[in-house]
Design a protein around this motif. Structure first.
Motif, mmCIF file in Angstrom:
data_model
loop_
_atom_site.group_PDB
_atom_site.id
_atom_site.type_symbol
_atom_site.label_atom_id
_atom_site.label_comp_id
_atom_site.label_asym_id
_atom_site.label_seq_id
_atom_site.Cartn_x
_atom_site.Cartn_y
_atom_site.Cartn_z
ATOM 1 N N TRP A 50 0.629 -7.588 10.945
ATOM 2 C CA TRP A 50 -0.365 -8.144 11.861
ATOM 3 C C TRP A 50 -0.289 -9.668 11.865
ATOM 4 O O TRP A 50 -0.293 -10.297 12.917
ATOM 5 N N LEU A 51 -0.210 -10.260 10.677
ATOM 6 C CA LEU A 51 -0.214 -11.719 10.603
ATOM 7 C C LEU A 51 1.023 -12.307 11.265
ATOM 8 O O LEU A 51 0.930 -13.278 12.013
ATOM 9 N N THR A 52 2.189 -11.721 11.035
ATOM 10 C CA THR A 52 3.422 -12.307 11.567
ATOM 11 C C THR A 52 3.663 -11.998 13.036
ATOM 12 O O THR A 52 4.100 -12.869 13.785
ATOM 13 N N ASP A 53 3.383 -10.740 13.455
ATOM 14 C CA ASP A 53 3.690 -10.437 14.852
ATOM 15 C C ASP A 53 2.593 -9.682 15.609
ATOM 16 O O ASP A 53 2.827 -9.221 16.723
ATOM 17 N N GLY A 54 1.429 -9.544 15.002
ATOM 18 C CA GLY A 54 0.287 -8.981 15.708
ATOM 19 C C GLY A 54 0.272 -7.476 15.832
ATOM 20 O O GLY A 54 -0.495 -6.937 16.637
ATOM 21 N N THR A 55 1.081 -6.771 15.047
ATOM 22 C CA THR A 55 1.098 -5.312 15.132
ATOM 23 C C THR A 55 0.350 -4.686 13.962
ATOM 24 O O THR A 55 0.363 -5.207 12.851
ATOM 25 N N GLY A 56 -0.304 -3.586 14.253
ATOM 26 C CA GLY A 56 -1.040 -2.867 13.212
ATOM 27 C C GLY A 56 -2.417 -3.453 12.979
ATOM 28 O O GLY A 56 -2.829 -4.415 13.625
ATOM 29 N N PRO A 57 -3.141 -2.857 12.028
ATOM 30 C CA PRO A 57 -4.487 -3.347 11.710
ATOM 31 C C PRO A 57 -4.426 -4.685 10.973
ATOM 32 O O PRO A 57 -3.400 -5.026 10.376
ATOM 33 N N ILE A 58 -5.508 -5.424 11.011
ATOM 34 C CA ILE A 58 -5.558 -6.724 10.330
ATOM 35 C C ILE A 58 -5.451 -6.548 8.821
ATOM 36 O O ILE A 58 -4.687 -7.249 8.159
ATOM 37 N N PHE A 59 -6.190 -5.611 8.288
ATOM 38 C CA PHE A 59 -6.252 -5.454 6.837
ATOM 39 C C PHE A 59 -5.532 -4.196 6.390
ATOM 40 O O PHE A 59 -5.528 -3.180 7.099
ATOM 41 N N GLU A 60 -4.928 -4.267 5.211
ATOM 42 C CA GLU A 60 -4.324 -3.102 4.579
ATOM 43 C C GLU A 60 -5.448 -2.174 4.152
ATOM 44 O O GLU A 60 -6.500 -2.626 3.709
ATOM 45 N N ASP A 61 -5.245 -0.895 4.276
ATOM 46 C CA ASP A 61 -6.259 0.066 3.848
ATOM 47 C C ASP A 61 -6.036 0.380 2.379
ATOM 48 O O ASP A 61 -5.173 1.180 2.031
ATOM 49 N N MET A 62 -6.816 -0.263 1.539
ATOM 50 C CA MET A 62 -6.669 -0.110 0.095
ATOM 51 C C MET A 62 -7.261 1.214 -0.394
ATOM 52 O O MET A 62 -7.097 1.577 -1.539
ATOM 53 N N THR A 63 -7.930 1.937 0.499
ATOM 54 C CA THR A 63 -8.563 3.193 0.083
ATOM 55 C C THR A 63 -7.637 4.399 0.245
ATOM 56 O O THR A 63 -7.995 5.500 -0.159
ATOM 57 N N GLU A 108 -3.316 -23.835 11.777
ATOM 58 C CA GLU A 108 -4.058 -23.188 12.863
ATOM 59 C C GLU A 108 -3.796 -23.858 14.201
ATOM 60 O O GLU A 108 -3.764 -23.188 15.236
ATOM 61 N N LYS A 109 -3.607 -25.162 14.190
ATOM 62 C CA LYS A 109 -3.322 -25.904 15.425
ATOM 63 C C LYS A 109 -1.868 -25.776 15.856
ATOM 64 O O LYS A 109 -1.518 -26.136 16.970
ATOM 65 N N GLY A 110 -1.009 -25.307 14.941
ATOM 66 C CA GLY A 110 0.406 -25.168 15.256
ATOM 67 C C GLY A 110 1.208 -26.425 14.998
ATOM 68 O O GLY A 110 2.373 -26.500 15.373
ATOM 69 N N THR A 111 0.596 -27.425 14.366
ATOM 70 C CA THR A 111 1.323 -28.664 14.064
ATOM 71 C C THR A 111 2.036 -28.594 12.716
ATOM 72 O O THR A 111 2.753 -29.518 12.360
ATOM 73 N N ARG A 112 1.818 -27.506 11.986
ATOM 74 C CA ARG A 112 2.506 -27.271 10.714
ATOM 75 C C ARG A 112 2.957 -25.814 10.702
ATOM 76 O O ARG A 112 2.199 -24.923 11.065
ATOM 77 N N ASN A 113 4.204 -25.604 10.285
ATOM 78 C CA ASN A 113 4.727 -24.243 10.212
ATOM 79 C C ASN A 113 4.048 -23.458 9.104
ATOM 80 O O ASN A 113 3.659 -24.012 8.081
ATOM 81 N N ILE A 114 3.952 -22.169 9.315
ATOM 82 C CA ILE A 114 3.414 -21.263 8.302
ATOM 83 C C ILE A 114 4.607 -20.644 7.589
ATOM 84 O O ILE A 114 5.376 -19.897 8.196
ATOM 85 N N THR A 115 4.746 -20.956 6.326
ATOM 86 C CA THR A 115 5.908 -20.501 5.566
ATOM 87 C C THR A 115 5.760 -19.049 5.125
ATOM 88 O O THR A 115 4.657 -18.490 5.118
ATOM 89 N N GLU A 116 6.876 -18.454 4.726
ATOM 90 C CA GLU A 116 6.857 -17.090 4.190
ATOM 91 C C GLU A 116 5.964 -17.015 2.960
ATOM 92 O O GLU A 116 5.258 -16.031 2.764
ATOM 93 N N MET A 174 -1.612 -13.798 21.339
ATOM 94 C CA MET A 174 -2.044 -14.595 20.192
ATOM 95 C C MET A 174 -0.820 -14.791 19.287
ATOM 96 O O MET A 174 -0.147 -13.841 18.949
ATOM 97 N N ASP A 175 -0.552 -16.048 18.919
ATOM 98 C CA ASP A 175 0.571 -16.308 18.015
ATOM 99 C C ASP A 175 0.076 -16.358 16.564
ATOM 100 O O ASP A 175 -1.112 -16.211 16.297
ATOM 101 N N ILE A 176 0.996 -16.563 15.635
ATOM 102 C CA ILE A 176 0.656 -16.529 14.211
ATOM 103 C C ILE A 176 -0.393 -17.585 13.848
ATOM 104 O O ILE A 176 -1.271 -17.338 13.019
ATOM 105 N N HIS A 177 -0.332 -18.731 14.492
ATOM 106 C CA HIS A 177 -1.297 -19.800 14.202
ATOM 107 C C HIS A 177 -2.706 -19.379 14.621
ATOM 108 O O HIS A 177 -3.678 -19.602 13.891
ATOM 109 N N GLU A 178 -2.787 -18.753 15.792
ATOM 110 C CA GLU A 178 -4.089 -18.270 16.279
ATOM 111 C C GLU A 178 -4.598 -17.110 15.423
ATOM 112 O O GLU A 178 -5.799 -17.003 15.170
#
Length: 114
Positions: free
Chosen positions: A60-73, A36-44, A1-5
């Motif tokens: 997770w968002l940039t390279d798919g590593t770690g959990p999706i959400f930060e653990d705020m607890t 989401e379609k990959g026709t526009r870059n996702i900026t920093e 899965m890439d960043i767009h997906e």
């Protein structure tokens, strides 16, 4: 899965339309669709905005590593059951959160009367 997906997957997990998701980070729904379609870059900046708004783990968002959400607890002194409840609660939409609050209030009233 890439960043767009991953962006599309995240939006689906949050149960948001492209319009609502975009509005939350000051973008149009069309811009989100194109990312989401990959026709526009996702900026920093977009990555930072998404991560800040939704407590998303930037790794997770940039390279798919770690959990999706930060653990705020992590900073709180909570047991594992309460942490799990907090994680699940954070995934609810506003209507469902309001329902949970009403249920808790109702149970608290019942306990106070006992």
């Amino acid at each position: 899965m890439d960043i767009h997906e991953r962006l599309k997957y995240l939006r689906a997990q949050l149960h948001l339309t492209t319009r609502a998701f975009g509005a939350s980070i000051n973008m149009s729904g069309g811009a989100i669709t194109n990312m989401e379609k990959g026709t526009r870059n996702i900026t920093e900046r977009t990555i930072r905005d998404v991560c800040r708004e939704y407590n998303v783990n930037p790794d997770w968002l940039t390279d798919g590593t770690g959990p999706i959400f930060e653990d705020m607890t992590n900073e709180l002194d909570l047991d594992d059951d309460v942490r799990q409840l907090a994680r699940q609660y954070s995934l609810l939409n506003d209507d469902d959160r309001e329902l949970v609050k009403r249920m808790i209030d109702s149970l608290a009233e019942k306990i106070e009367k006992s």
